[in-house]
Design a protein around this motif. Structure first.
Motif, short mmCIF file in Angstrom:
data_model
loop_
_atom_site.label_atom_id
_atom_site.label_comp_id
_atom_site.label_asym_id
_atom_site.label_seq_id
_atom_site.Cartn_x
_atom_site.Cartn_y
_atom_site.Cartn_z
N ALA A 73 71.43 75.83 83.56
CA ALA A 73 71.01 74.42 83.70
C ALA A 73 70.55 73.85 82.37
O ALA A 73 70.63 72.64 82.13
CB ALA A 73 69.90 74.32 84.73
N LEU A 74 70.10 74.73 81.47
CA LEU A 74 69.50 74.27 80.21
C LEU A 74 70.33 74.59 78.97
O LEU A 74 69.90 74.29 77.86
CB LEU A 74 68.11 74.90 80.04
N VAL A 75 71.52 75.21 79.17
CA VAL A 75 72.29 75.65 78.01
C VAL A 75 72.67 74.49 77.10
O VAL A 75 72.77 74.65 75.87
CB VAL A 75 73.55 76.45 78.46
N ASP A 76 72.87 73.30 77.67
CA ASP A 76 73.21 72.14 76.84
C ASP A 76 72.04 71.71 75.96
O ASP A 76 72.23 71.09 74.92
CB ASP A 76 73.65 70.97 77.71
N PHE A 77 70.82 72.03 76.39
CA PHE A 77 69.63 71.68 75.62
C PHE A 77 69.22 72.82 74.67
O PHE A 77 68.86 72.57 73.52
CB PHE A 77 68.46 71.36 76.56
N ILE A 78 69.29 74.04 75.17
CA ILE A 78 68.93 75.19 74.33
C ILE A 78 70.01 75.48 73.30
O ILE A 78 69.70 75.81 72.15
CB ILE A 78 68.70 76.44 75.22
N GLY A 79 71.27 75.36 73.71
CA GLY A 79 72.39 75.64 72.82
C GLY A 79 72.93 77.05 73.04
O GLY A 79 72.16 77.98 73.32
N MET A 80 74.24 77.20 72.92
CA MET A 80 74.86 78.51 73.11
C MET A 80 74.39 79.52 72.07
O MET A 80 74.23 80.71 72.36
CB MET A 80 76.38 78.37 73.05
N LYS A 81 74.17 79.05 70.85
CA LYS A 81 73.73 79.95 69.78
C LYS A 81 72.41 80.61 70.13
O LYS A 81 72.27 81.85 70.09
CB LYS A 81 73.60 79.18 68.46
N ARG A 82 71.40 79.80 70.50
CA ARG A 82 70.08 80.36 70.83
C ARG A 82 70.16 81.26 72.07
O ARG A 82 69.47 82.28 72.14
CB ARG A 82 69.08 79.23 71.06
N MET A 83 71.00 80.87 73.02
CA MET A 83 71.13 81.66 74.24
C MET A 83 71.65 83.06 73.94
O MET A 83 71.16 84.06 74.46
CB MET A 83 72.06 80.94 75.22
N ALA A 127 71.84 85.76 79.89
CA ALA A 127 71.99 84.82 78.78
C ALA A 127 73.41 84.85 78.23
O ALA A 127 73.96 83.81 77.83
CB ALA A 127 70.99 85.16 77.67
N VAL A 128 74.03 86.03 78.22
CA VAL A 128 75.43 86.14 77.79
C VAL A 128 76.33 85.33 78.73
O VAL A 128 77.17 84.54 78.29
CB VAL A 128 75.88 87.62 77.77
N GLU A 129 76.17 85.55 80.03
CA GLU A 129 77.01 84.84 81.00
C GLU A 129 76.76 83.33 80.95
O GLU A 129 77.70 82.53 81.07
CB GLU A 129 76.73 85.37 82.41
N ALA A 130 75.50 82.94 80.76
CA ALA A 130 75.16 81.51 80.72
C ALA A 130 75.80 80.81 79.54
O ALA A 130 76.12 79.62 79.62
CB ALA A 130 73.64 81.34 80.67
N ALA A 131 76.00 81.53 78.44
CA ALA A 131 76.57 80.92 77.23
C ALA A 131 78.07 81.15 77.11
O ALA A 131 78.83 80.23 76.80
CB ALA A 131 75.87 81.48 75.99
N ALA A 197 77.97 81.47 63.15
CA ALA A 197 78.99 80.68 63.84
C ALA A 197 78.49 79.29 64.21
O ALA A 197 77.29 79.05 64.36
CB ALA A 197 79.45 81.41 65.10
N GLU A 198 79.45 78.37 64.35
CA GLU A 198 79.17 77.03 64.86
C GLU A 198 79.77 76.93 66.25
O GLU A 198 80.93 77.28 66.47
CB GLU A 198 79.79 75.97 63.95
N PHE A 199 78.98 76.45 67.22
CA PHE A 199 79.38 76.49 68.62
C PHE A 199 79.78 75.12 69.13
O PHE A 199 79.30 74.09 68.65
CB PHE A 199 78.23 77.06 69.47
N PRO A 200 80.66 75.11 70.15
CA PRO A 200 81.10 73.83 70.72
C PRO A 200 80.08 73.30 71.73
O PRO A 200 79.16 74.01 72.14
CB PRO A 200 82.39 74.21 71.44
N VAL A 201 80.27 72.06 72.16
CA VAL A 201 79.54 71.55 73.30
C VAL A 201 80.28 72.02 74.55
O VAL A 201 81.44 72.43 74.48
CB VAL A 201 79.46 70.01 73.28
N THR A 202 79.62 72.00 75.69
CA THR A 202 80.27 72.42 76.93
C THR A 202 81.33 71.40 77.34
O THR A 202 81.33 70.26 76.87
CB THR A 202 79.25 72.57 78.07
#
Length: 429
Positions: A73-83, A127-131, A197-202
Protein backbone atom coordinates in the motif's frame (compact mmCIF):
# COMPACT_ATOMS: atom_id res chain seq x y z
CA UNK A 1 7.67 10.12 -14.62
CA UNK A 2 8.40 8.04 -17.72
CA UNK A 3 9.97 4.59 -17.32
CA UNK A 4 11.61 4.50 -20.78
CA UNK A 5 15.03 5.70 -19.56
CA UNK A 6 15.24 3.04 -16.85
CA UNK A 7 17.85 0.28 -17.29
CA UNK A 8 15.41 -2.63 -17.48
CA UNK A 9 18.10 -5.31 -17.66
CA UNK A 10 19.77 -4.18 -14.45
CA UNK A 11 16.48 -3.90 -12.60
CA UNK A 12 15.30 -7.27 -13.89
CA UNK A 13 18.56 -8.75 -12.60
CA UNK A 14 17.99 -7.08 -9.23
CA UNK A 15 14.47 -8.51 -9.18
CA UNK A 16 15.76 -11.99 -10.03
CA UNK A 17 18.44 -11.73 -7.35
CA UNK A 18 15.89 -10.62 -4.75
CA UNK A 19 13.64 -13.60 -5.54
CA UNK A 20 16.70 -15.88 -5.53
CA UNK A 21 17.53 -14.57 -2.05
CA UNK A 22 14.10 -15.38 -0.62
CA UNK A 23 14.19 -18.83 -2.26
CA UNK A 24 17.56 -19.40 -0.64
CA UNK A 25 16.02 -18.38 2.67
CA UNK A 26 13.17 -20.84 2.20
CA UNK A 27 15.66 -23.67 1.65
CA UNK A 28 17.74 -22.65 4.66
CA UNK A 29 14.66 -22.69 6.92
CA UNK A 30 13.61 -26.11 5.59
CA UNK A 31 17.17 -27.39 6.09
CA UNK A 32 17.60 -26.15 9.66
CA UNK A 33 14.05 -26.94 10.86
CA UNK A 34 15.03 -30.44 12.12
CA UNK A 35 18.11 -28.93 13.82
CA UNK A 36 15.99 -26.31 15.57
CA UNK A 37 13.57 -29.03 16.66
CA UNK A 38 16.31 -31.32 17.93
CA UNK A 39 18.59 -28.79 19.62
CA UNK A 40 16.04 -26.33 20.97
CA UNK A 41 12.41 -27.45 20.97
CA UNK A 42 12.88 -31.12 21.90
CA UNK A 43 14.79 -29.93 24.96
CA UNK A 44 11.97 -27.60 25.94
CA UNK A 45 8.94 -29.87 25.26
CA UNK A 46 9.43 -33.04 23.22
CA UNK A 47 5.68 -33.81 23.10
CA UNK A 48 4.89 -30.50 21.38
CA UNK A 49 8.18 -29.80 19.61
CA UNK A 50 6.75 -30.15 16.08
CA UNK A 51 3.99 -27.65 16.88
CA UNK A 52 6.59 -25.27 18.25
CA UNK A 53 8.72 -25.58 15.13
CA UNK A 54 5.62 -25.02 13.01
CA UNK A 55 4.79 -21.86 14.96
CA UNK A 56 8.38 -20.62 14.64
CA UNK A 57 8.43 -21.22 10.88
CA UNK A 58 4.99 -19.65 10.71
CA UNK A 59 6.43 -16.42 12.14
CA UNK A 60 8.33 -16.01 8.87
CA UNK A 61 5.07 -16.02 6.97
CA UNK A 62 3.53 -13.59 9.46
CA UNK A 63 6.31 -11.12 8.72
CA UNK A 64 5.92 -11.82 5.01
CA UNK A 65 2.18 -11.17 5.13
CA UNK A 66 2.46 -8.01 7.24
CA UNK A 67 5.06 -6.42 4.96
CA UNK A 68 2.98 -7.20 1.91
CA UNK A 69 -0.14 -5.77 3.54
CA UNK A 70 1.41 -2.45 4.51
CA UNK A 71 4.41 -2.30 2.18
CA UNK A 72 2.37 -2.79 -0.98
CA UNK A 73 0.00 0.00 0.00
CA UNK A 74 2.94 2.31 0.69
CA UNK A 75 5.49 1.25 -1.94
CA UNK A 76 4.68 4.31 -4.07
CA UNK A 77 5.56 6.53 -1.10
CA UNK A 78 8.47 4.55 0.35
CA UNK A 79 9.94 3.68 -3.05
CA UNK A 80 11.12 0.36 -4.46
CA UNK A 81 14.73 1.17 -3.63
CA UNK A 82 14.10 1.64 0.12
CA UNK A 83 11.82 -1.39 0.19
CA UNK A 84 14.53 -3.66 -1.23
CA UNK A 85 17.14 -2.22 1.12
CA UNK A 86 14.82 -3.01 4.03
CA UNK A 87 14.53 -6.57 2.78
CA UNK A 88 18.31 -6.98 2.77
CA UNK A 89 18.50 -5.62 6.31
CA UNK A 90 15.80 -8.05 7.48
CA UNK A 91 17.73 -11.05 6.17
CA UNK A 92 21.03 -9.93 7.65
CA UNK A 93 19.59 -9.19 11.10
CA UNK A 94 17.46 -12.34 11.03
CA UNK A 95 20.44 -14.58 10.25
CA UNK A 96 22.50 -12.97 13.02
CA UNK A 97 19.65 -13.42 15.49
CA UNK A 98 19.28 -17.10 14.68
CA UNK A 99 22.99 -17.62 15.27
CA UNK A 100 22.75 -15.93 18.66
CA UNK A 101 19.89 -18.32 19.56
CA UNK A 102 22.05 -21.36 18.73
CA UNK A 103 24.71 -20.43 21.31
CA UNK A 104 22.24 -19.81 24.15
CA UNK A 105 20.82 -22.45 26.51
CA UNK A 106 17.36 -23.74 25.53
CA UNK A 107 14.53 -21.82 27.16
CA UNK A 108 11.97 -19.09 26.80
CA UNK A 109 14.50 -16.44 25.81
CA UNK A 110 15.79 -18.61 22.98
CA UNK A 111 12.24 -19.19 21.74
CA UNK A 112 11.67 -15.43 21.62
CA UNK A 113 14.92 -14.84 19.70
CA UNK A 114 14.14 -17.57 17.16
CA UNK A 115 10.64 -16.19 16.62
CA UNK A 116 11.95 -12.64 16.29
CA UNK A 117 14.70 -13.65 13.89
CA UNK A 118 12.38 -15.65 11.66
CA UNK A 119 9.93 -12.75 11.76
CA UNK A 120 12.69 -10.45 10.47
CA UNK A 121 13.47 -12.75 7.54
CA UNK A 122 9.75 -12.82 6.83
CA UNK A 123 9.62 -9.03 6.80
CA UNK A 124 12.52 -9.07 4.34
CA UNK A 125 10.73 -11.63 2.20
CA UNK A 126 7.58 -9.53 2.10
CA UNK A 127 9.53 -6.40 1.21
CA UNK A 128 10.99 -8.22 -1.81
CA UNK A 129 7.55 -9.24 -3.05
CA UNK A 130 6.11 -5.78 -2.35
CA UNK A 131 8.78 -4.15 -4.53
CA UNK A 132 9.80 -6.70 -7.18
CA UNK A 133 6.35 -7.77 -8.40
CA UNK A 134 5.07 -4.26 -9.25
CA UNK A 135 8.52 -3.37 -10.59
CA UNK A 136 8.43 -6.18 -13.16
CA UNK A 137 4.78 -5.46 -13.99
CA UNK A 138 5.80 -1.85 -14.70
CA UNK A 139 8.86 -2.83 -16.75
CA UNK A 140 7.01 -5.38 -18.91
CA UNK A 141 3.30 -4.40 -19.01
CA UNK A 142 2.58 -6.42 -22.16
CA UNK A 143 3.98 -9.77 -20.99
CA UNK A 144 3.17 -10.01 -17.29
CA UNK A 145 2.43 -13.74 -17.03
CA UNK A 146 5.65 -14.63 -18.86
CA UNK A 147 7.90 -12.16 -17.02
CA UNK A 148 6.44 -12.77 -13.55
CA UNK A 149 6.84 -16.52 -13.99
CA UNK A 150 10.46 -16.09 -15.08
CA UNK A 151 11.03 -13.73 -12.14
CA UNK A 152 9.65 -16.34 -9.77
CA UNK A 153 11.68 -19.08 -11.45
CA UNK A 154 14.54 -17.69 -9.38
CA UNK A 155 12.67 -18.68 -6.23
CA UNK A 156 13.17 -22.42 -6.91
CA UNK A 157 16.68 -21.65 -8.16
CA UNK A 158 17.46 -20.26 -4.71
CA UNK A 159 15.93 -23.36 -3.12
CA UNK A 160 18.10 -25.64 -5.27
CA UNK A 161 21.33 -23.84 -4.35
CA UNK A 162 20.40 -23.45 -0.69
CA UNK A 163 19.27 -27.05 -0.38
CA UNK A 164 22.34 -28.53 -2.08
CA UNK A 165 24.73 -26.41 -0.04
CA UNK A 166 22.92 -27.43 3.15
CA UNK A 167 23.30 -31.09 2.21
CA UNK A 168 26.97 -30.53 1.35
CA UNK A 169 27.62 -28.86 4.71
CA UNK A 170 26.07 -31.85 6.50
CA UNK A 171 27.91 -34.38 4.34
CA UNK A 172 31.36 -33.01 5.12
CA UNK A 173 30.54 -32.47 8.77
CA UNK A 174 30.33 -28.68 8.88
CA UNK A 175 28.14 -27.07 11.55
CA UNK A 176 24.51 -26.62 10.43
CA UNK A 177 24.72 -23.01 11.61
CA UNK A 178 26.85 -22.31 8.51
CA UNK A 179 23.58 -22.31 6.54
CA UNK A 180 22.83 -18.93 8.12
CA UNK A 181 25.68 -17.36 6.15
CA UNK A 182 23.72 -18.19 3.00
CA UNK A 183 21.09 -15.68 4.10
CA UNK A 184 23.61 -12.87 4.41
CA UNK A 185 25.72 -13.05 1.22
CA UNK A 186 23.01 -12.38 -1.42
CA UNK A 187 21.46 -9.72 0.84
CA UNK A 188 24.70 -7.75 0.82
CA UNK A 189 25.16 -8.12 -2.97
CA UNK A 190 21.60 -7.03 -3.61
CA UNK A 191 21.92 -4.01 -1.32
CA UNK A 192 25.00 -2.82 -3.23
CA UNK A 193 23.22 -3.13 -6.60
CA UNK A 194 20.05 -1.48 -5.31
CA UNK A 195 21.94 1.56 -4.03
CA UNK A 196 23.36 2.12 -7.54
CA UNK A 197 20.12 1.53 -9.49
CA UNK A 198 17.37 3.93 -10.54
CA UNK A 199 13.86 2.51 -10.15
CA UNK A 200 10.66 3.05 -12.14
CA UNK A 201 7.31 4.22 -10.85
CA UNK A 202 4.62 1.54 -10.57
CA UNK A 203 2.28 0.84 -13.47
CA UNK A 204 -0.57 2.55 -11.62
CA UNK A 205 1.39 5.78 -11.33
CA UNK A 206 2.67 5.52 -14.91
CA UNK A 207 -0.86 5.38 -16.37
CA UNK A 208 -2.13 8.14 -14.09
CA UNK A 209 -4.46 6.15 -11.82
CA UNK A 210 -4.89 7.96 -8.50
CA UNK A 211 -4.40 6.36 -5.10
CA UNK A 212 -8.12 6.69 -4.48
CA UNK A 213 -8.95 4.94 -7.75
CA UNK A 214 -6.54 2.15 -6.81
CA UNK A 215 -8.53 1.54 -3.62
CA UNK A 216 -11.86 1.77 -5.45
CA UNK A 217 -10.72 -0.78 -8.05
CA UNK A 218 -10.62 -3.50 -5.42
CA UNK A 219 -14.23 -2.92 -4.45
CA UNK A 220 -15.64 -2.17 -7.90
CA UNK A 221 -14.72 -5.70 -8.98
CA UNK A 222 -15.86 -8.36 -6.48
CA UNK A 223 -14.10 -11.03 -8.55
CA UNK A 224 -10.83 -9.76 -7.10
CA UNK A 225 -11.83 -11.05 -3.67
CA UNK A 226 -12.63 -14.46 -5.13
CA UNK A 227 -9.05 -14.69 -6.35
CA UNK A 228 -7.85 -13.24 -3.05
CA UNK A 229 -9.55 -16.00 -1.06
CA UNK A 230 -8.28 -18.58 -3.53
CA UNK A 231 -4.72 -17.46 -2.79
CA UNK A 232 -5.06 -18.93 0.72
CA UNK A 233 -5.42 -22.42 -0.75
CA UNK A 234 -2.83 -21.80 -3.48
CA UNK A 235 -0.13 -20.89 -0.95
CA UNK A 236 -1.10 -23.72 1.39
CA UNK A 237 -0.69 -26.20 -1.47
CA UNK A 238 2.84 -25.06 -2.37
CA UNK A 239 4.64 -23.32 0.47
CA UNK A 240 3.43 -25.19 3.56
CA UNK A 241 4.41 -28.67 2.31
CA UNK A 242 7.68 -27.25 0.96
CA UNK A 243 8.62 -25.80 4.33
CA UNK A 244 7.62 -29.01 6.14
CA UNK A 245 9.22 -31.44 3.72
CA UNK A 246 12.53 -32.00 5.54
CA UNK A 247 10.77 -32.79 8.81
CA UNK A 248 8.05 -35.05 7.44
CA UNK A 249 9.31 -36.75 4.29
CA UNK A 250 12.67 -37.61 5.80
CA UNK A 251 10.71 -39.83 8.19
CA UNK A 252 8.34 -41.27 5.58
CA UNK A 253 10.77 -42.44 2.90
CA UNK A 254 14.02 -42.72 4.82
CA UNK A 255 15.94 -40.08 2.89
CA UNK A 256 16.67 -36.38 3.30
CA UNK A 257 13.42 -34.64 2.43
CA UNK A 258 15.36 -31.56 1.34
CA UNK A 259 16.52 -33.61 -1.67
CA UNK A 260 12.93 -33.80 -2.87
CA UNK A 261 12.53 -30.06 -2.38
CA UNK A 262 15.69 -29.44 -4.41
CA UNK A 263 14.45 -31.76 -7.17
CA UNK A 264 11.01 -30.14 -7.32
CA UNK A 265 12.58 -26.69 -7.31
CA UNK A 266 14.82 -27.57 -10.23
CA UNK A 267 11.74 -28.76 -12.09
CA UNK A 268 9.95 -25.51 -11.28
CA UNK A 269 12.89 -23.38 -12.42
CA UNK A 270 12.78 -24.94 -15.89
CA UNK A 271 8.99 -25.09 -16.25
CA UNK A 272 8.31 -21.51 -15.20
CA UNK A 273 10.15 -20.27 -18.28
CA UNK A 274 7.35 -21.78 -20.41
CA UNK A 275 4.40 -20.35 -18.47
CA UNK A 276 3.72 -17.62 -21.01
CA UNK A 277 3.31 -20.06 -23.90
CA UNK A 278 1.02 -22.36 -21.88
CA UNK A 279 -1.13 -19.49 -20.64
CA UNK A 280 -1.62 -18.28 -24.22
CA UNK A 281 -3.05 -21.68 -25.14
CA UNK A 282 -5.37 -22.33 -22.19
CA UNK A 283 -5.42 -18.93 -20.36
CA UNK A 284 -4.01 -18.10 -16.95
CA UNK A 285 -7.14 -19.33 -15.14
CA UNK A 286 -7.09 -22.56 -17.15
CA UNK A 287 -3.48 -23.04 -16.09
CA UNK A 288 -4.53 -22.66 -12.43
CA UNK A 289 -7.30 -25.26 -12.86
CA UNK A 290 -4.94 -27.86 -14.29
CA UNK A 291 -2.31 -27.02 -11.66
CA UNK A 292 -4.75 -27.72 -8.81
CA UNK A 293 -5.46 -31.24 -10.12
CA UNK A 294 -1.74 -32.08 -10.23
CA UNK A 295 -1.07 -30.44 -6.84
CA UNK A 296 -3.75 -32.40 -4.98
CA UNK A 297 -2.75 -35.69 -6.62
CA UNK A 298 0.94 -35.11 -5.94
CA UNK A 299 0.46 -34.20 -2.27
CA UNK A 300 -1.61 -37.31 -1.60
CA UNK A 301 0.92 -39.48 -3.43
CA UNK A 302 3.70 -37.95 -1.34
CA UNK A 303 1.96 -38.95 1.88
CA UNK A 304 1.75 -42.56 0.66
CA UNK A 305 5.28 -42.86 -0.76
CA UNK A 306 7.36 -45.44 1.10
CA UNK A 307 10.54 -45.47 -1.00
CA UNK A 308 12.75 -42.77 -2.50
CA UNK A 309 11.68 -43.79 -6.04
CA UNK A 310 7.98 -43.41 -5.21
CA UNK A 311 8.71 -40.14 -3.42
CA UNK A 312 10.43 -38.69 -6.48
CA UNK A 313 7.54 -39.80 -8.71
CA UNK A 314 5.02 -38.18 -6.37
CA UNK A 315 7.17 -35.06 -6.05
CA UNK A 316 7.19 -34.74 -9.84
CA UNK A 317 3.40 -34.67 -9.95
CA UNK A 318 3.24 -32.19 -7.04
CA UNK A 319 5.95 -30.03 -8.62
CA UNK A 320 4.11 -29.83 -11.94
CA UNK A 321 1.02 -28.81 -9.99
CA UNK A 322 2.46 -26.06 -7.82
CA UNK A 323 5.00 -24.84 -10.36
CA UNK A 324 2.90 -22.03 -11.87
CA UNK A 325 0.53 -21.32 -9.00
CA UNK A 326 2.02 -18.36 -7.14
CA UNK A 327 3.34 -16.28 -10.08
CA UNK A 328 0.24 -17.00 -12.19
CA UNK A 329 -2.03 -15.76 -9.40
CA UNK A 330 0.02 -12.56 -9.34
CA UNK A 331 -0.20 -12.32 -13.13
CA UNK A 332 -4.00 -12.78 -13.04
CA UNK A 333 -4.18 -9.96 -10.49
CA UNK A 334 -1.99 -7.67 -12.58
CA UNK A 335 -3.89 -8.43 -15.80
CA UNK A 336 -7.48 -8.27 -14.57
CA UNK A 337 -7.13 -5.57 -11.91
CA UNK A 338 -4.24 -3.44 -13.14
CA UNK A 339 -5.74 -0.27 -11.64
CA UNK A 340 -5.35 -1.94 -8.26
CA UNK A 341 -1.62 -1.47 -8.70
CA UNK A 342 0.90 -2.61 -6.13
CA UNK A 343 -1.84 -2.79 -3.49
CA UNK A 344 -3.77 -5.49 -5.38
CA UNK A 345 -0.58 -7.49 -5.93
CA UNK A 346 0.46 -7.06 -2.32
CA UNK A 347 -2.89 -8.06 -0.88
CA UNK A 348 -2.84 -11.20 -3.03
CA UNK A 349 0.59 -12.12 -1.67
CA UNK A 350 -0.60 -11.17 1.83
CA UNK A 351 -3.37 -13.78 1.58
CA UNK A 352 -0.78 -16.40 0.68
CA UNK A 353 1.52 -15.50 3.56
CA UNK A 354 -1.33 -15.37 6.05
CA UNK A 355 -2.48 -18.82 4.99
CA UNK A 356 0.88 -20.39 5.82
CA UNK A 357 0.85 -18.78 9.27
CA UNK A 358 -2.19 -20.96 9.99
CA UNK A 359 -1.33 -24.05 7.96
CA UNK A 360 2.19 -24.74 9.28
CA UNK A 361 1.16 -24.75 12.96
CA UNK A 362 -1.85 -26.87 11.95
CA UNK A 363 0.48 -29.40 10.32
CA UNK A 364 2.57 -29.34 13.48
CA UNK A 365 -0.48 -30.00 15.68
CA UNK A 366 -1.62 -32.85 13.44
CA UNK A 367 1.91 -34.26 13.60
CA UNK A 368 2.06 -34.07 17.42
CA UNK A 369 -1.45 -35.46 17.93
CA UNK A 370 -0.80 -38.35 15.55
CA UNK A 371 2.55 -38.95 17.25
CA UNK A 372 0.92 -39.21 20.67
CA UNK A 373 -1.94 -41.36 19.31
CA UNK A 374 0.42 -43.85 17.67
CA UNK A 375 2.53 -44.06 20.84
CA UNK A 376 -0.47 -44.70 23.06
CA UNK A 377 -0.29 -41.35 24.85
CA UNK A 378 2.12 -38.52 25.60
CA UNK A 379 3.63 -40.38 28.56
CA UNK A 380 4.37 -43.42 26.43
CA UNK A 381 5.92 -41.25 23.72
CA UNK A 382 8.76 -40.15 25.98
CA UNK A 383 9.64 -43.80 26.64
CA UNK A 384 10.00 -44.81 22.98
CA UNK A 385 13.27 -45.07 21.10
CA UNK A 386 14.81 -46.78 18.09
CA UNK A 387 12.51 -48.44 15.55
CA UNK A 388 9.42 -47.97 17.70
CA UNK A 389 9.92 -44.19 17.78
CA UNK A 390 10.73 -44.14 14.06
CA UNK A 391 7.44 -45.89 13.28
CA UNK A 392 5.48 -43.40 15.38
CA UNK A 393 7.17 -40.45 13.65
CA UNK A 394 6.54 -42.02 10.24
CA UNK A 395 2.82 -42.35 10.99
CA UNK A 396 2.63 -38.73 12.17
CA UNK A 397 4.42 -37.53 9.04
CA UNK A 398 1.90 -39.26 6.77
CA UNK A 399 -1.03 -37.75 8.68
CA UNK A 400 0.37 -34.22 8.51
CA UNK A 401 0.84 -34.40 4.71
CA UNK A 402 -2.58 -35.88 4.01
CA UNK A 403 -4.15 -32.96 5.88
CA UNK A 404 -3.09 -30.48 3.19
CA UNK A 405 -3.63 -32.79 0.20
CA UNK A 406 -7.34 -31.87 0.00
CA UNK A 407 -6.79 -28.10 -0.09
CA UNK A 408 -6.21 -27.70 -3.89
CA UNK A 409 -9.47 -29.58 -4.54
CA UNK A 410 -11.47 -26.68 -3.11
CA UNK A 411 -10.14 -24.48 -5.92
CA UNK A 412 -11.27 -26.67 -8.81
CA UNK A 413 -14.90 -25.43 -8.97
CA UNK A 414 -13.74 -21.82 -8.54
CA UNK A 415 -11.20 -21.80 -11.36
CA UNK A 416 -13.32 -24.15 -13.46
CA UNK A 417 -16.34 -21.83 -13.45
CA UNK A 418 -14.26 -18.70 -14.14
CA UNK A 419 -12.44 -20.48 -16.97
CA UNK A 420 -15.74 -21.63 -18.49
CA UNK A 421 -17.19 -18.12 -18.24
CA UNK A 422 -14.08 -16.63 -19.89
CA UNK A 423 -14.25 -19.13 -22.77
CA UNK A 424 -17.93 -18.42 -23.41
CA UNK A 425 -17.33 -14.67 -23.22
CA UNK A 426 -14.49 -14.95 -25.73
CA UNK A 427 -16.63 -16.97 -28.15
CA UNK A 428 -19.49 -14.46 -27.87
CA UNK A 429 -17.19 -11.50 -28.59
Amino acid sequence: MNNDHIDRRLLYFVGNLSIFMIGLGFAVRATIAPDLQREIYDLIDIANSASMVGEALGATFTGFALTLLFGSALVDFIGMKRMLLLSALGYILGACGLYVATIMPAGGAVQAIVLGSLLLTGLGWGAVEAASNPMVAALYPEEKTHRLNILHAWWPAGIVIGGLLGLAFAKIGLPWELNLVLLIIPAIVMAVLVIKAEFPVTERVAVGVSYGDMLKELFRKPLYWVFWLSMFFVAASELAPGQWVNIALSNIVGMQGILLLVYVSGLMFVMRHFAGAIAKKISSVGLMFVSCIFAATGLYMLSLATTPLLAFAAATVWGIGVCYMWPTMLAITAERFYKGGALALGLTGFAGGLAIQFVLPMMGRVFDEAKAEAAGGVDQLSLLSGEALDEVIRYASVESFQTVAVLPLFLLPVFGLIWLFDVRKKKAA
